[in-house]
Scaffold this motif. Structure first.
Motif, PDB file in Angstrom:
ATOM      1  N   UNK A 189       0.426  -1.450  -0.187  1.00 55.66           N
ATOM      2  CA  UNK A 189      -0.057   0.072   0.452  1.00 55.66           C
ATOM      3  C   UNK A 189       0.804   1.189  -0.123  1.00 55.66           C
ATOM      4  N   UNK A 190       2.296   1.280   0.211  1.00 55.61           N
ATOM      5  CA  UNK A 190       3.117   2.164  -0.008  1.00 55.61           C
ATOM      6  C   UNK A 190       2.931   2.802   0.847  1.00 55.61           C
ATOM      7  N   UNK A 191       2.518   1.917   2.424  1.00 58.03           N
ATOM      8  CA  UNK A 191       2.764   3.335   3.265  1.00 58.03           C
ATOM      9  C   UNK A 191       4.733   3.024   3.942  1.00 58.03           C
ATOM     10  N   UNK A 192       5.242   4.225   4.384  1.00 59.27           N
ATOM     11  CA  UNK A 192       6.575   3.756   4.658  1.00 59.27           C
ATOM     12  C   UNK A 192       6.502   3.175   5.910  1.00 59.27           C
ATOM     13  N   UNK A 193       8.177   3.032   6.276  1.00 60.73           N
ATOM     14  CA  UNK A 193       8.765   1.677   6.919  1.00 60.73           C
ATOM     15  C   UNK A 193       8.119   2.572   8.479  1.00 60.73           C
ATOM     16  N   UNK A 194       8.355   4.425   8.652  1.00 58.35           N
ATOM     17  CA  UNK A 194       8.300   5.135   9.430  1.00 58.35           C
ATOM     18  C   UNK A 194       6.944   4.963  10.086  1.00 58.35           C
ATOM     19  N   UNK A 195       5.810   4.954   9.560  1.00 60.60           N
ATOM     20  CA  UNK A 195       4.950   5.009   9.141  1.00 60.60           C
ATOM     21  C   UNK A 195       4.582   3.641  10.033  1.00 60.60           C
ATOM     22  N   UNK A 196       5.036   2.468   9.945  1.00 58.42           N
ATOM     23  CA  UNK A 196       4.107   1.383  10.525  1.00 58.42           C
ATOM     24  C   UNK A 196       5.027   0.823  11.657  1.00 58.42           C
ATOM     25  N   UNK A 277       4.819   0.721  27.998  1.00 53.25           N
ATOM     26  CA  UNK A 277       5.315   0.087  27.535  1.00 53.25           C
ATOM     27  C   UNK A 277       5.775   0.175  26.087  1.00 53.25           C
ATOM     28  N   UNK A 278       7.180  -0.287  24.824  1.00 49.68           N
ATOM     29  CA  UNK A 278       6.544  -0.393  23.496  1.00 49.68           C
ATOM     30  C   UNK A 278       6.923  -2.202  23.762  1.00 49.68           C
ATOM     31  N   UNK A 279       5.961  -2.903  22.670  1.00 50.15           N
ATOM     32  CA  UNK A 279       6.465  -3.876  22.239  1.00 50.15           C
ATOM     33  C   UNK A 279       7.128  -4.533  21.846  1.00 50.15           C
ATOM     34  N   UNK A 280       7.731  -3.786  20.805  1.00 52.78           N
ATOM     35  CA  UNK A 280       9.108  -4.179  20.665  1.00 52.78           C
ATOM     36  C   UNK A 280      10.731  -3.470  20.313  1.00 52.78           C
ATOM     37  N   UNK A 281      11.599  -4.237  21.227  1.00 48.95           N
ATOM     38  CA  UNK A 281      13.113  -3.335  21.106  1.00 48.95           C
ATOM     39  C   UNK A 281      13.674  -2.879  20.239  1.00 48.95           C
ATOM     40  N   UNK A 282      13.204  -3.265  19.339  1.00 49.92           N
ATOM     41  CA  UNK A 282      13.894  -3.188  17.451  1.00 49.92           C
ATOM     42  C   UNK A 282      12.670  -2.668  16.725  1.00 49.92           C
ATOM     43  N   UNK A 283      12.653  -1.813  16.273  1.00 48.61           N
ATOM     44  CA  UNK A 283      11.948  -1.344  15.018  1.00 48.61           C
ATOM     45  C   UNK A 283      11.181  -2.830  14.182  1.00 48.61           C
ATOM     46  N   UNK A 284       9.795  -2.823  14.651  1.00 46.36           N
ATOM     47  CA  UNK A 284       9.743  -3.771  13.788  1.00 46.36           C
ATOM     48  C   UNK A 284       9.536  -4.592  12.418  1.00 46.36           C
ATOM     49  N   UNK A 285       9.811  -3.212  11.205  1.00 48.54           N
ATOM     50  CA  UNK A 285      10.405  -3.976  10.268  1.00 48.54           C
ATOM     51  C   UNK A 285      11.807  -4.057   9.712  1.00 48.54           C
ATOM     52  N   UNK A 286      12.272  -3.907  11.207  1.00 52.74           N
ATOM     53  CA  UNK A 286      14.162  -4.551  10.944  1.00 52.74           C
ATOM     54  C   UNK A 286      14.078  -5.967  11.528  1.00 52.74           C
ATOM     55  N   UNK A 314      19.014  -8.051  11.250  1.00 50.54           N
ATOM     56  CA  UNK A 314      21.373  -7.551  10.992  1.00 50.54           C
ATOM     57  C   UNK A 314      22.130  -7.499  11.633  1.00 50.54           C
ATOM     58  N   UNK A 315      23.345  -7.232  12.263  1.00 52.67           N
ATOM     59  CA  UNK A 315      24.176  -6.848  13.119  1.00 52.67           C
ATOM     60  C   UNK A 315      23.878  -5.218  12.697  1.00 52.67           C
ATOM     61  N   UNK A 316      24.000  -4.874  14.067  1.00 55.14           N
ATOM     62  CA  UNK A 316      24.137  -3.094  14.018  1.00 55.14           C
ATOM     63  C   UNK A 316      22.927  -2.491  14.266  1.00 55.14           C
ATOM     64  N   UNK A 317      21.575  -3.591  14.135  1.00 55.17           N
ATOM     65  CA  UNK A 317      20.429  -3.038  14.580  1.00 55.17           C
ATOM     66  C   UNK A 317      20.008  -2.677  15.376  1.00 55.17           C
ATOM     67  N   UNK A 318      19.741  -1.292  16.055  1.00 56.20           N
ATOM     68  CA  UNK A 318      19.528  -0.361  16.875  1.00 56.20           C
ATOM     69  C   UNK A 318      18.909  -1.202  18.176  1.00 56.20           C
ATOM     70  N   UNK A 319      18.787  -1.377  19.400  1.00 55.85           N
ATOM     71  CA  UNK A 319      18.101  -2.112  20.556  1.00 55.85           C
ATOM     72  C   UNK A 319      17.724  -0.731  21.295  1.00 55.85           C
ATOM     73  N   UNK A 320      16.145  -0.495  21.425  1.00 56.62           N
ATOM     74  CA  UNK A 320      15.679   0.397  22.973  1.00 56.62           C
ATOM     75  C   UNK A 320      15.100  -0.001  23.959  1.00 56.62           C
ATOM     76  N   UNK A 321      15.169   1.159  24.848  1.00 51.39           N
ATOM     77  CA  UNK A 321      14.495   0.179  25.939  1.00 51.39           C
ATOM     78  C   UNK A 321      12.704   0.874  26.106  1.00 51.39           C
TER      79      UNK A 321
END
Length: 449
Positions: A189-196, A277-286, A314-321
């Motif tokens: 649907x051409x929705x940007x990953x940032x929106x996802x 609380x965030x459900x995922x500590x890694x951005x879902x699209x990653x 992938x190695x280096x993908x940011x992990x967030x609190x």
């Protein structure tokens, strides 16, 4: 015959001219004849002189339009990738060979009211060189799309200036049918990953995006997008409203600016979405895959109980609190490799294992905020490939972080106007109904508006 006739006519013409001259010379006054001859000679002489002068001028004078400008030497362009430990002065010294004129560059920044360029590893800096040691221009594009240029002018030395890009802002409305995974549907649907990723964060405390969505469910989202003219990637996206229709159930979020000027999101019942609380500590699209709880250990070769989930990335993908808290442990821990443990209060604790590195400032006792980057995905310790071993403990018991009811902390009682909420929900619901009609007409995979 034709040639003969022409020859006879020429002879007759010549004879007539001679007769006229004889008569004129016999009867014309000598004074008049002499004056005519003098005038003829003067005009002829003057004409010859003018012709000579014009020839000399053409030989010794080149008009401005005919002057051949000396071609300026073209500058060679180098796109330098910033390495770890490099800054503007070290890059300057690399290409200029010294720092003799670097003080002029710093002065140029000050005169222009600009901050000196701060460089990050991996960024690009354009260096223009006329010859070895002569830097004629430095250029860098900033995160906001503006371009900072340091240029050497032959008259005024180095000058600095900033060019702001043309920003295009547009509100987009997308409605789509879930036909596969949430990410694939959004991509179709051409929705940007940032929106996802933002949608997953906003709805993540209520649904599991990897399990709860079914084929035929529908999604509708309204978001504002800012882009630099001519660029594909958005500078920023802000979701104004969104909804998920899961069977007969409608889940929605609506953005509203409160009395204090701050923007907050509310659900379909008008309930404020607090510091959940965030459900995922890694951005879902990653995330490329999620492993099960009970598994055969890839290295030990025995079936073990896994008190969390493995998020492949992938190695280096940011992990967030996933929430505010403080670091209770950060270091190497045997089979867990590089590990971080965060305590969030209320007997809630998160653990991240196999990290490739820790973020700057992450150490025992440091405070972190919700969404703050604390490390990066890796494969340290007992691991066969890059992934994040993510564990969530509530009241001393490990729970599945992907489907547990996540805590919320509400510190503000501001409400959304009921009329605004109802109008938004009515619009969203109408889009879902139109989507259902489109599904019937076009088929499940093709339905989107």
């Amino acid at each position: 015959m034709q040639i003969r006739r022409i020859f006879i006519q020429l002879c007759i013409g010549t004879l007539c001219l001679q007769t006229f001259l004889v008569i004129y010379l016999h009867f014309a006054p000598w004074e008049t004849l002499n004056a005519d001859l003098e005038n003829w000679f003067e005009e002829k002489a003057f004409s010859e002189i003018e012709s000579k002068i014009d020839t000399i001028e053409r030989q010794n004078f080149t008009r401005p339009a005919e002057i051949k400008r000396k071609k300026k030497a073209k500058a060679s362009i180098v796109h330098h990738t910033v390495k770890k430990g490099e800054n503007l002065s070290t890059i300057w010294q690399k290409y200029a060979g010294n720092l003799d004129r670097f003080s002029e560059v710093k002065s140029a920044f000050q005169k222009a009211g600009l901050k000196a360029l701060s460089l990050k590893t991996g960024e690009k800096v354009e260096v223009a060189l006329k010859k070895k040691g002569n830097i004629c221009r430095l250029k860098k594009t900033l995160d906001d799309g503006s371009v900072v240029v340091v240029k050497n002018t032959e008259t005024n030395g180095y000058t600095a200036y900033s060019k702001s890009p043309k920003i295009l802002q547009k509100q987009k409305v997308v409605t789509a049918t879930i036909y596969d995974s949430f990410v694939r549907t959004a991509n179709y649907a051409s929705i940007p990953y940032e929106v996802v990723d933002e949608l997953v964060d906003l709805f993540g405390h209520r649904i599991d995006f990897s399990k709860d969505l079914q084929a035929g469910d529908t999604l509708s989202v309204v978001y504002d997008e800012k882009k630099i003219r001519g660029k594909e990637k958005a500078l920023s996206v802000v979701i104004q409203a969104a909804s998920l229709k899961l069977g007969d159930k409608l889940l929605a979020i609506v953005r509203y600016n409160g009395r204090d000027g701050k923007s907050r999101y509310y659900d379909e019942k008008g309930k404020l979405l607090g510091d959940y609380f965030l459900r995922y500590p890694v951005k879902f699209t990653r995330i490329s895959s999620v492993f099960s709880k009970a598994r055969m250990h890839p290295i030990l070769g025995v079936t073990t109980t896994h008190p969390g989930v493995d998020l492949a990335a992938s190695t280096g993908t940011p992990v967030r609190s996933i929430a505010d808290g403080f670091i209770s442990f950060a270091g190497y821990s045997g089979g867990a490799g590089n590990m971080i443990e965060i305590k969030h209060g209320g007997n809630v604790k998160t653990i991240f294992m196999h990290l490739s590195k820790f973020a700057k400032g992450i150490k025992q006792g440091a405070r972190v905020q919700r969404g703050q980057i604390v490390g990066a995905v890796g494969s340290t310790g007992l691991s066969t490939g890059p992934h994040l071993d993510y564990r969530l403990s509530i009241n001393g018991k490990y729970v599945n972080p992907l489907n547990v009811q996540l805590p919320q902390i509400i510190n503000n009682q501001d409400t959304i106007p009921p009329k605004l909420l109802q109008a938004t929900l009515t619009t969203l619901m109408a889009r879902h109904e139109n989507m259902v009609l489109a599904q019937r007409e076009l088929g499940l995979r093709k339905a989107r508006v």
